[in-house]
Design an enzyme around this catalytic site. Structure first.
Site, short mmCIF file in Angstrom:
data_model
loop_
_atom_site.label_atom_id
_atom_site.label_comp_id
_atom_site.label_asym_id
_atom_site.label_seq_id
_atom_site.Cartn_x
_atom_site.Cartn_y
_atom_site.Cartn_z
CB SER A 119 -0.92 0.01 1.23
OG SER A 119 -0.15 -0.16 2.40
CG HIS A 140 -2.80 -0.57 -2.92
ND1 HIS A 140 -3.10 0.74 -2.61
CD2 HIS A 140 -3.02 -1.28 -1.78
CE1 HIS A 140 -3.49 0.82 -1.36
NE2 HIS A 140 -3.46 -0.39 -0.83
CD GLU A 152 -3.58 3.60 -5.19
OE1 GLU A 152 -3.47 4.82 -5.35
OE2 GLU A 152 -3.10 3.00 -4.20
CG ASN A 190 -2.66 4.13 1.81
OD1 ASN A 190 -3.71 4.26 2.41
ND2 ASN A 190 -2.21 2.93 1.46
#
Length: 284
Positions: A119, A140, A152, A190
């Site tokens: 992540s 991800h 992702e 993130n």
């Protein structure tokens, strides 16, 4: 290149979720874990979720059974020799991930692609420990994997166009929406989410408001389905702290400095739902 068989490394929450969506989409899946107990727990969890999906009418009995039949537990990396793709979903730690990638690279046939569900960690660095960096990519998934539509896709500096296109097609086959993101710390999800969570922790730390009220502000004022502190508890405060540290180190910018209260909670073992206590308390 056609992906027919996938090895998922790590049978925890993310790995089991990835294994489930791959098996449901018609792929043969080897679910790997070093721990026999984790592997059993992962398989049992998948079976329960598929059962629930069938009871809700989202899946026929035949489709549920077919998905279970496509799922095989694996306790050795030697099994990678029959696969086309590996999706690594082990613990978020660079040392552990590079060790896994080195081993898989040695054992996997030349055509096998290696993906990581990291992540926040750099794909370029993970790819560099292998002899096939052009076949390494970030994939991800979001938690919970069977529910969340986003994936992702992160190219390392070395990732080839063919690898990217193959994995993009696979994401679509899994009924996910792939988004291309460059290899920067935290990627897109993130990099945006974690500073928001960190700022919410600062608001508690500085006495701006209570966790409940901050979450209410974000739910009712910003139309978020879940408040940032409740979400942090679900993700795990240890994971949130780790990603903030990756952002802080990667960018060298003080705006990513983890809140001291976040550190204190992690040190206390109050790491969220999985520990029964975070910003909220949870009954088993």
């Amino acid at each position: 290149m056609q992906i027919n068989k996938v090895m998922v490394v790590g049978a925890g929450q993310m790995g089991a979720g990835i294994g489930q969506v791959c098996a449901t989409a018609g792929l043969e899946v080897l679910l790997h874990d070093v721990s026999e107990a984790s592997l059993q727990k992962g398989i049992t969890g998948i079976e329960k979720r598929l059962q629930r999906a069938m009871e809700k009418g989202k899946l026929t009995g035949e489709a549920r059974q077919a998905a279970i039949n496509r799922l095989t537990p694996s306790s050795t990396f030697q099994d990678v020799q029959s696969c086309d793709l590996v999706i690594e979903a082990a613990v978020e730690n660079m040392e552990i991930k590079t060790k896994i990638f080195r081993e898989l690279d040695e054992l996997a046939p030349a055509h096998v692609l290696l993906a990581t569900n990291t992540s926040s960690l750099p794909i370029t660095e993970i790819a560099a420990v292998t002899s096939r960096p052009e076949q390494v990519i970030g994939m991800h998934f979001m938690n919970p994997v069977p529910v969340m539509k986003l994936v992702e896709l992160i190219r390392g500096l070395q990732t080839s166009e063919e690898t990217y296109q193959t994995v993009k097609q696979l994401a679509v086959q899994l009924e996910k929406t792939p988004v291309e993101v460059n290899d920067y710390p935290g990627f897109a999800a993130n990099r945006i989410l974690m500073p928001m969570i960190n700022e919410a922790v600062y608001a508690v730390y500085e006495g701006v408001s209570s966790p409940e009220d901050i979450d209410t502000v974000m739910k009712l004022g910003m139309n978020h389905p879940m408040g940032p502190l409740q979400l942090a508890d679900f993700i795990g405060l240890d994971t949130c702290l780790y990603i903030m540290e990756v952002l802080h180190e990667g960018f060298g910018d003080s705006k990513y400095r983890p809140c001291p209260l976040l550190r204190k909670y992690v040190k206390a073992g109050w790491i969220g739902k999985k520990a029964g206590r975070g910003f909220y308390t949870y009954q088993e």
